[in-house]
Design an enzyme around this catalytic site. Structure first.
Site, mmCIF file in Angstrom:
data_model
loop_
_atom_site.group_PDB
_atom_site.id
_atom_site.type_symbol
_atom_site.label_atom_id
_atom_site.label_comp_id
_atom_site.label_asym_id
_atom_site.label_seq_id
_atom_site.Cartn_x
_atom_site.Cartn_y
_atom_site.Cartn_z
ATOM 1 N N LYS A 230 -25.619 6.392 1.650
ATOM 2 C CA LYS A 230 -26.848 5.801 2.168
ATOM 3 C C LYS A 230 -27.926 6.947 2.089
ATOM 4 C CE LYS A 230 -26.984 2.751 5.317
ATOM 5 N NZ LYS A 230 -26.676 2.128 6.522
ATOM 6 N N ARG B 127 -28.407 4.831 11.549
ATOM 7 C CA ARG B 127 -27.493 3.964 10.444
ATOM 8 C C ARG B 127 -26.587 5.075 10.204
ATOM 9 N NH1 ARG B 127 -30.372 -0.820 8.253
ATOM 10 N NH2 ARG B 127 -32.543 -0.516 8.980
ATOM 11 N N GLY C 113 -20.862 -2.903 6.860
ATOM 12 C CA GLY C 113 -20.840 -3.434 7.936
ATOM 13 C C GLY C 113 -19.661 -3.142 8.749
ATOM 14 N N MET D 141 -19.185 0.149 9.991
ATOM 15 C CA MET D 141 -19.643 0.928 11.076
ATOM 16 C C MET D 141 -21.077 0.594 11.611
ATOM 17 S SD MET D 141 -18.471 4.615 9.422
ATOM 18 C CE MET D 141 -19.187 4.448 7.911
ATOM 19 N N ARG E 207 -27.690 0.804 -2.961
ATOM 20 C CA ARG E 207 -26.305 1.312 -3.195
ATOM 21 C C ARG E 207 -25.675 0.562 -4.322
ATOM 22 N NH1 ARG E 207 -24.115 -0.995 2.645
ATOM 23 N NH2 ARG E 207 -24.474 -3.118 2.114
ATOM 24 N N HIS F 58 -22.256 -11.381 6.094
ATOM 25 C CA HIS F 58 -21.210 -10.429 6.286
ATOM 26 C C HIS F 58 -19.894 -11.001 5.619
ATOM 27 C CE1 HIS F 58 -17.667 -9.249 8.204
ATOM 28 N NE2 HIS F 58 -17.810 -7.875 8.199
ATOM 29 N N ARG G 232 16.024 -9.031 -16.950
ATOM 30 C CA ARG G 232 17.387 -8.986 -16.007
ATOM 31 C C ARG G 232 18.422 -10.212 -16.159
ATOM 32 N NH1 ARG G 232 12.309 -7.947 -12.037
ATOM 33 N NH2 ARG G 232 11.647 -9.699 -13.365
ATOM 34 N N ARG H 6 18.749 -5.358 -19.631
ATOM 35 C CA ARG H 6 19.554 -4.964 -18.650
ATOM 36 C C ARG H 6 20.831 -5.628 -18.575
ATOM 37 N NH1 ARG H 6 17.656 -3.972 -12.774
ATOM 38 N NH2 ARG H 6 18.250 -6.146 -12.517
ATOM 39 N N SER I 81 14.791 4.415 -18.241
ATOM 40 C CA SER I 81 13.860 3.726 -17.917
ATOM 41 C C SER I 81 14.322 3.929 -16.323
ATOM 42 C CB SER I 81 13.996 2.101 -18.128
ATOM 43 O OG SER I 81 13.142 1.569 -17.572
ATOM 44 N N GLY J 225 14.084 3.081 -12.708
ATOM 45 C CA GLY J 225 14.252 1.962 -11.761
ATOM 46 C C GLY J 225 13.932 2.320 -10.497
ATOM 47 N N THR J 226 12.562 2.441 -10.125
ATOM 48 C CA THR J 226 11.930 3.281 -8.968
ATOM 49 C C THR J 226 12.167 2.436 -7.769
ATOM 50 O OG1 THR J 226 9.830 2.235 -9.674
ATOM 51 C CG2 THR J 226 10.339 4.457 -10.214
ATOM 52 N N ASP K 296 15.120 1.094 -6.844
ATOM 53 C CA ASP K 296 16.555 1.478 -6.287
ATOM 54 C C ASP K 296 16.335 2.988 -6.057
ATOM 55 O OD1 ASP K 296 18.073 -0.451 -5.488
ATOM 56 O OD2 ASP K 296 18.757 -0.694 -7.863
ATOM 57 N N CYS L 18 10.316 0.634 -14.998
ATOM 58 C CA CYS L 18 10.352 -0.673 -14.781
ATOM 59 C C CYS L 18 10.656 -1.183 -13.361
ATOM 60 C CB CYS L 18 11.933 -1.374 -15.667
ATOM 61 S SG CYS L 18 12.976 -0.599 -15.015
ATOM 62 N N TYR M 29 5.884 4.852 -21.459
ATOM 63 C CA TYR M 29 5.246 3.402 -20.999
ATOM 64 C C TYR M 29 5.651 2.925 -19.535
ATOM 65 C CZ TYR M 29 10.274 1.569 -21.609
ATOM 66 O OH TYR M 29 11.571 1.335 -21.389
#
Length: 873
Positions: A23, A92, A101, A103, A337, A453, A559, A615, A761, A763-764, A766, A828, A848
């Protein structure tokens, strides 16, 4: 040298946004371009953070504020709170990242029992006393934390006594009574008189705005929008101009384009004889901005406003959200803004600005947030459906949502967080309802307009909203809605359509979205920019078709266990589990071979010419078995075995910690006939598809490998069965064998595993579980508390933990490629569709990401954002 805590509007620019907040920086920028901005000054975000750290104003700040006030007084020829021609100011908030809105703001500072008479001399008594009662009401709520409803009740009582409906019709005598009543309430509630010292009012207001950085709604908003907690807020102190100085005065909000659709042309609302909070609070229903030119005395103002709007959009090269006030026919701009917008609007605006030459395609890609794109990928009401329409309000934020009616923001949060679909219904929302709006499926209000709002916040979140449905009679006490003679109670289901404003009885059927037009244009630009490939997790031909329509470049995870559910298939897999030896297991698996083969054929057809990573069986076998005696008896009868045999077999499969037990490659090694059947299904399907003219590239992925010998044994099985299929059919197909890296040990010995793997690959899901020692299924009971208390910065199952899990990924990348330079690397887990995690994958050098089909466009965009942010990675 003393720290500079304050800057006059003429001393800053838009480049100072981190110091002056959005602002303050924009007020300075507009001042420098000669726009009609009331003068003022900005207190820096550094001052705010210093106050929040120490609990008191930093040394030198107050003196600089006094110096700035003295400068304003000299420039204006007025005295703050003076008895004649008084200078009044607004205070303000304004963070570097817009938090509309969330603050606090206080208007009309400087009024007291003396200056109110001086203000009356400038216009009339009604105007002066209206400003005074507004100041006390806002000051009491924001600075003294007195419940605002107390003052609203007193205001309503005075209107009833005077026989008046609208606030603006209250006469001066009523407003004088309200001022006395409000001051008495302040004394009763706070124990102190309302301050008559203008400088004390100013100091307390500045402190209150600083403190509002840590109010409940601001914290929730930052959490929802991933805004850092250490930015702090600047404070803008600005000379008041008055939209409530009679019928030639007005206040309003205008967007340079429609924030819901992106259509060009001024869009907004205004009220005559009002102050700014009247528009956004929704207490009075405002007029559309198009009517400004038709309102007597505002024709010139309307033309000037259109000119300023065009100037600002071209200057900032983006859609602007403008707050303005007209004081006795003179237009002032109080703020500009970058406007919050829906996903639909963001796409259209970006493309329009490219077509007009204001921005480049890369800018368009950068400006479209993944969350905005995600809004366009959700279902909408089936156009063939004939709804039972209860009423129609304003189409405040597009999208459709169905859920049970709730009337309370706390209840909306509690039930929404528990997984219930709810619609938050309010007369009008306030910033204190933000947490409930986040958790609700949609928002419905009886009051307020397109810039209220509820509308602004819902659009910013991509949440469906219908506002200003004036036919609704809402009783929060009885928890009922009465509309056109019908009564709905809490818990009943309604559907809201934020694109049309319809409120529908019951749950309306939805249809899936389509990606085309401007969305396709931006995604094509994103594809030209990104380095990361984007694949999809898909287990059926239909999912694969959807993924391809959304731009997936292959299947990153199929899967196979998901193919086993369904009565006929489940019976076959249960026969295999209950088999006594390998011969019985092979016989039981024979029906599954045909089923899986057909599944794979459909996926290969859908992915013609693209890689498909399949898999082999991953979950423990107990997941396919029943656990109650009744179910056991039923399966034993169906399979023709004694119930004790079934019970003993189930008991033998019980594990204390099955997710770290007999699953993944361990099953394939223990029961090689499972891997043999699945491999044969894969390659027979590949040959069949190839014979149909489909270009197939199968990739067989072995799960839960911790040691290279596990992968070696499973790969030998895969290669042997593939060779056998090729011999039987006379066909040959290029294929690859790789593994999931989902255990810390696998990441650490990636160089060894790479000797047997052509691709990794990650397997995040697990990998996160085994790195943290967390159960993804159970940790939801306490992870939200961990995030709220900042023990963890984010939920590690939502956004990848770069320091821990990410470090293991980086180790595996380095060691794997060190042993096999051509090693293909992907991810994956669910993180593949999370924008922050996609950025990490770009930086880590992966090839990828793979995610659910409906997240593919989001991942494409996020990958382009990562490439733009880190072009050298």
């Amino acid at each position: 040298m003393a720290t500079k805590w304050t800057y006059g509007f003429a001393d800053g620019s838009a480049k100072s946004v981190e110091l002056l907040g959005g602002k303050g920086a924009n007020l300075a920028e507009m001042t420098s371009t000669g726009l009609p901005v009331p003068p003022g000054f900005v207190i820096t975000t550094e001052a705010s953070n210093a106050y929040l750290d120490a609990g008191e104003l930093p040394p030198g700040l107050w003196q600089q504020v006094l110096d700035q006030v003295a400068r304003l007084e000299e420039e204006r020829g007025q005295k703050l709170g003076g008895a004649s021609n008084p200078l009044l100011v607004s205070v303000r908030s304004g963070a570097a990242i817009s938090m509309p809105g969330m603050m606090d703001t206080i208007l009309n500072l400087g009024l007291n029992d003396e200056s109110v008479a001086g203000l009356a001399e400038l216009a009339d008594e009604r105007f002066a006393w209206d400003c005074y009662r507004r100041l006390i009401q806002m000051f009491a709520n924001v600075v003294l934390s007195i419940d605002g409803e107390i003052f609203e009740d007193e205001l309503d009582a005075e209107k009833r006594r005077a026989g008046i409906i609208n606030d603006q019709d209250l006469p001066a005598e009523s407003l004088m009574k309200l001022v006395d009543s409000f001051k008495a309430t302040v004394k009763e509630q706070s124990g102190a008189e309302f301050s008559q010292d203008p400088l004390e009012q100013l100091k307390l207001a500045i402190i209150a705005v600083f403190a509002s950085w840590n109010n409940r709604r601001a914290i929730h908003y930052r959490q929802q929008n991933n805004i850092p907690d250490d930015l702090g807020t600047a404070v803008s102190v600005q000379t008041m101009v008055f939209g409530n100085m009679g019928e030639t005065s007005a206040t309003g909000v205008a967007f340079t384009r429609n924030p819901s659709t992106g259509a060009p042309g001024l869009f907004g609302e205004f009220l005559t004889n009002a102050q700014g909070e009247d528009v956004v609070a929704g207490v009075r229903t405002p007029l559309e901005i198009d009517h400004l030119a038709d309102t007597a005395g505002f024709e010139v103002v309307s033309r000037r406003l259109h000119d300023i709007a065009n100037q600002l959009e071209h200057h900032y090269r983006d859609m602007q959200d403008i707050e303005f006030t007209v004081q006795r026919g003179e237009l002032f701009v109080l703020q500009t803004r970058t406007g919050k917008r829906t996903g639909q609007a963001a796409v259209r605006i970006a493309c329009d600005l490219v077509d007009s030459g204001l921005i480049q395609p890369a800018d368009a890609v950068k400006r479209l947030e993944p969350e905005q794109l995600d809004q366009l990928l959700h279902p909408m009401i089936d156009p063939e459906f004939e709804p039972d329409i209860l009423t129609t309000g304003l189409p405040a934020s597009p999208g459709a949502a169905a859920g049970e009616i709730v009337f309370d923001a706390d209840e909306a949060k509690r039930r929404g967080d528990a997984g219930d679909a709810v619609i938050l219904v309010r007369r009008e929302t306030s910033p204190d309802d933000f947490h409930g709006m986040v958790s609700a499926q949609g928002v419905l209000t009886a009051r307020g307009g397109m810039t209220s709002h509820a509308a602004v916040v819902a659009r910013g979140m991509g949440k469906p909203c219908v506002a200003g449905a004036g036919e609704l009679e809402i009783s929060h006490a009885d928890k009922t809605i009465t509309v056109n003679g019908r009564v709905l109670t809490a818990g009943e289901v309604i559907t809201i359509d934020g694109a049309t404003g319809r409120v529908i009885d019951g749950a309306a059927p939805m249809v899936e979205p389509q990606v085309g037009g401007d969305v396709a244009r931006i995604l094509s630009w994103a594809d030209d920019i990104r380095r990361l490939g984007v694949r999809a997790n898909a287990d059926t031909g239909h999912d694969a078709e959807v993924a391809r329509e959304f731009g997936a470049q292959g299947i990153g995870l199929c899967r196979t266990e998901h193919m086993f559910f369904g009565d006929e298939r489940l019976e076959a897999i249960r026969r295999m589990i209950l088999a006594q030896d390998s011969t019985e297991r092979r016989a039981a698996l024979e029906p599954l071979l045909e089923m899986q083969r057909q599944d794979f054929v459909e996926i290969f057809r859908a992915m013609d010419g693209l890689p498909v990573t399949i898999r082999t069986l991953d979950p423990p076998l107990h997941e396919f078995l029943p656990h109650t005696d009744e179910e056991l008896q039923e399966i034993a009868t169906d399979l023709g075995v004694d119930v004790d045999v079934a019970r003993n077999r189930v008991a033998a499969l019980v594990e204390t910690n099955p997710m770290l037990g007999h699953r993944g490659c361990r099953l394939g090694i223990s029961f090689p006939e499972i891997t043999e059947m699945q491999t044969r299904a894969i390659f027979e399907a590949a040959v069949q598809a190839q014979n149909e003219g489909v270009a197939v590239t199968p990739e067989v992925m072995i799960p839960l490998v911790a040691d290279v010998n596990e992968l070696r044994l499973q790969r030998e099985t895969v290669d042997r069965i593939a060779s056998s299929v090729f011999d039987e059919t006379g066909a040959t197909i290029d294929y690859h064998v790789g593994t999931m890296i989902e255990l810390p040990r696998a990441a650490l010995v990636a160089d060894q595993i790479a000797a047997q793997a052509e691709f990794f690959s990650f397997g995040t899901n697990d990998l996160t579980q085994t790195t943290y020692g967390l159960s993804r299924d159970d940790s939801g009971r306490f992870l939200p508390m961990y995030v709220e208390r900042k023990i963890y910065p984010v939920d590690p199952f939502v956004t990848i933990d770069r320091d821990g899990v990410g470090a293991l990924v980086e180790i595996a990348v380095e060691r794997g490629r060190g042993a096999r330079p051509e090693l293909k690397l992907g991810i994956c887990g669910e993180h593949g569709g999370d924008p922050d995690s996609v950025e990490f994958c770009h930086l880590a050098g992966l090839d990828y990401v793979s995610c659910s089909p409906y997240r593919v466009p989001v991942a494409r965009l996020a990958a382009a954002h990562a490439a733009l942010a880190f072009p050298d990675s």
